[in-house]
Design a protein around this motif. Structure first.
Motif, mmCIF file in Angstrom:
data_model
loop_
_atom_site.group_PDB
_atom_site.id
_atom_site.type_symbol
_atom_site.label_atom_id
_atom_site.label_comp_id
_atom_site.label_asym_id
_atom_site.label_seq_id
_atom_site.Cartn_x
_atom_site.Cartn_y
_atom_site.Cartn_z
ATOM 1 N N VAL A 1 0.390 -1.747 -0.094
ATOM 2 C CA VAL A 1 -0.124 0.211 -0.065
ATOM 3 C C VAL A 1 0.664 1.090 -0.002
ATOM 4 O O VAL A 1 0.955 2.275 -0.649
ATOM 5 C CB VAL A 1 -1.194 0.420 1.573
ATOM 6 N N SER A 2 1.913 1.336 0.758
ATOM 7 C CA SER A 2 2.777 3.021 1.058
ATOM 8 C C SER A 2 3.241 2.817 0.126
ATOM 9 O O SER A 2 3.200 3.921 -0.696
ATOM 10 C CB SER A 2 3.768 1.858 2.085
ATOM 11 N N ALA A 3 3.982 1.249 -0.873
ATOM 12 C CA ALA A 3 5.106 1.811 -2.141
ATOM 13 C C ALA A 3 4.463 2.278 -3.151
ATOM 14 O O ALA A 3 4.231 3.216 -3.829
ATOM 15 C CB ALA A 3 5.741 0.419 -2.447
ATOM 16 N N TYR A 4 3.089 1.662 -3.031
ATOM 17 C CA TYR A 4 2.265 2.202 -4.650
ATOM 18 C C TYR A 4 1.535 3.369 -4.378
ATOM 19 O O TYR A 4 1.353 4.277 -5.464
ATOM 20 C CB TYR A 4 1.094 1.318 -5.246
ATOM 21 N N GLU A 5 1.251 3.713 -2.947
ATOM 22 C CA GLU A 5 0.793 5.123 -3.017
ATOM 23 C C GLU A 5 1.806 6.576 -2.842
ATOM 24 O O GLU A 5 1.893 7.677 -3.590
ATOM 25 C CB GLU A 5 0.529 5.710 -1.191
ATOM 26 N N ARG A 6 3.331 5.753 -3.108
ATOM 27 C CA ARG A 6 4.280 7.032 -2.767
ATOM 28 C C ARG A 6 5.081 6.703 -4.275
ATOM 29 O O ARG A 6 4.736 7.851 -5.174
ATOM 30 C CB ARG A 6 5.315 6.612 -2.061
#
Length: 149
Positions: free
Chosen positions: A108-113
């Protein structure tokens, strides 16, 4: 594990790191499907695994277009993502799902960034946003399903 994927300033490094992350995620999904006692849960987890396979396919296309040598397998983090699933297996399905939720926190964090990366073309950003939505959906399911068990 807290991932730093998505913070790369170089777009080529970002894509390569996302590919590693997807390989690691798929390995964790394989381990989860194999270890869950409830086959209904396994079937749902396999649906999410298919999303990760699609993400990997799209990332490989992005890599090819950008002239990036795409990794063909995960990295050392794969031992962490699959290892926590193996440990969770001792305690049953609920704990396995909770372990997978923590893996999804990273994606989630990786794709958001990644969706905010300045060098990404609009269609690539759109893919990153779609993948982010998929990951949020996966994480929510793991969390709510574990809480019900």
């Amino acid at each position: 594990m807290v991932t730093m994927v998505g913070n790369e300033s170089d777009f080529r490094k970002l894509v390569k790191d996302l590919i590693y992350l997807e390989h690691d995620a798929i390995a964790a999904y394989d381990s989860t499907i194999e270890r869950l006692d409830d086959k209904t849960l396994s079937a749902k987890v396999d649906e999410f695994r298919q999303d990760h396979l699609q993400h990997l396919s799209t990332l490989n296309e992005i890599a090819a277009e950008a002239g990036i040598d795409a990794p063909e397998k995960g990295d050392m983090k794969q031992m962490l993502t699959t290892g926590k699933i193996a440990l969770a297996d001792i305690f049953g399905d609920k704990t396995i799902l909770k372990a997978m939720k923590t893996n999804e926190d990273d994606t989630v964090s990786a794709y958001e960034r990644a969706s905010q990366h300045e060098e990404a073309r609009p269609e690539t950003k759109a893919f990153f946003m779609k993948a982010h939505q998929d990951e949020v959906r996966h994480r929510t399911w793991f969390e709510t399903t574990a809480d019900r068990l």
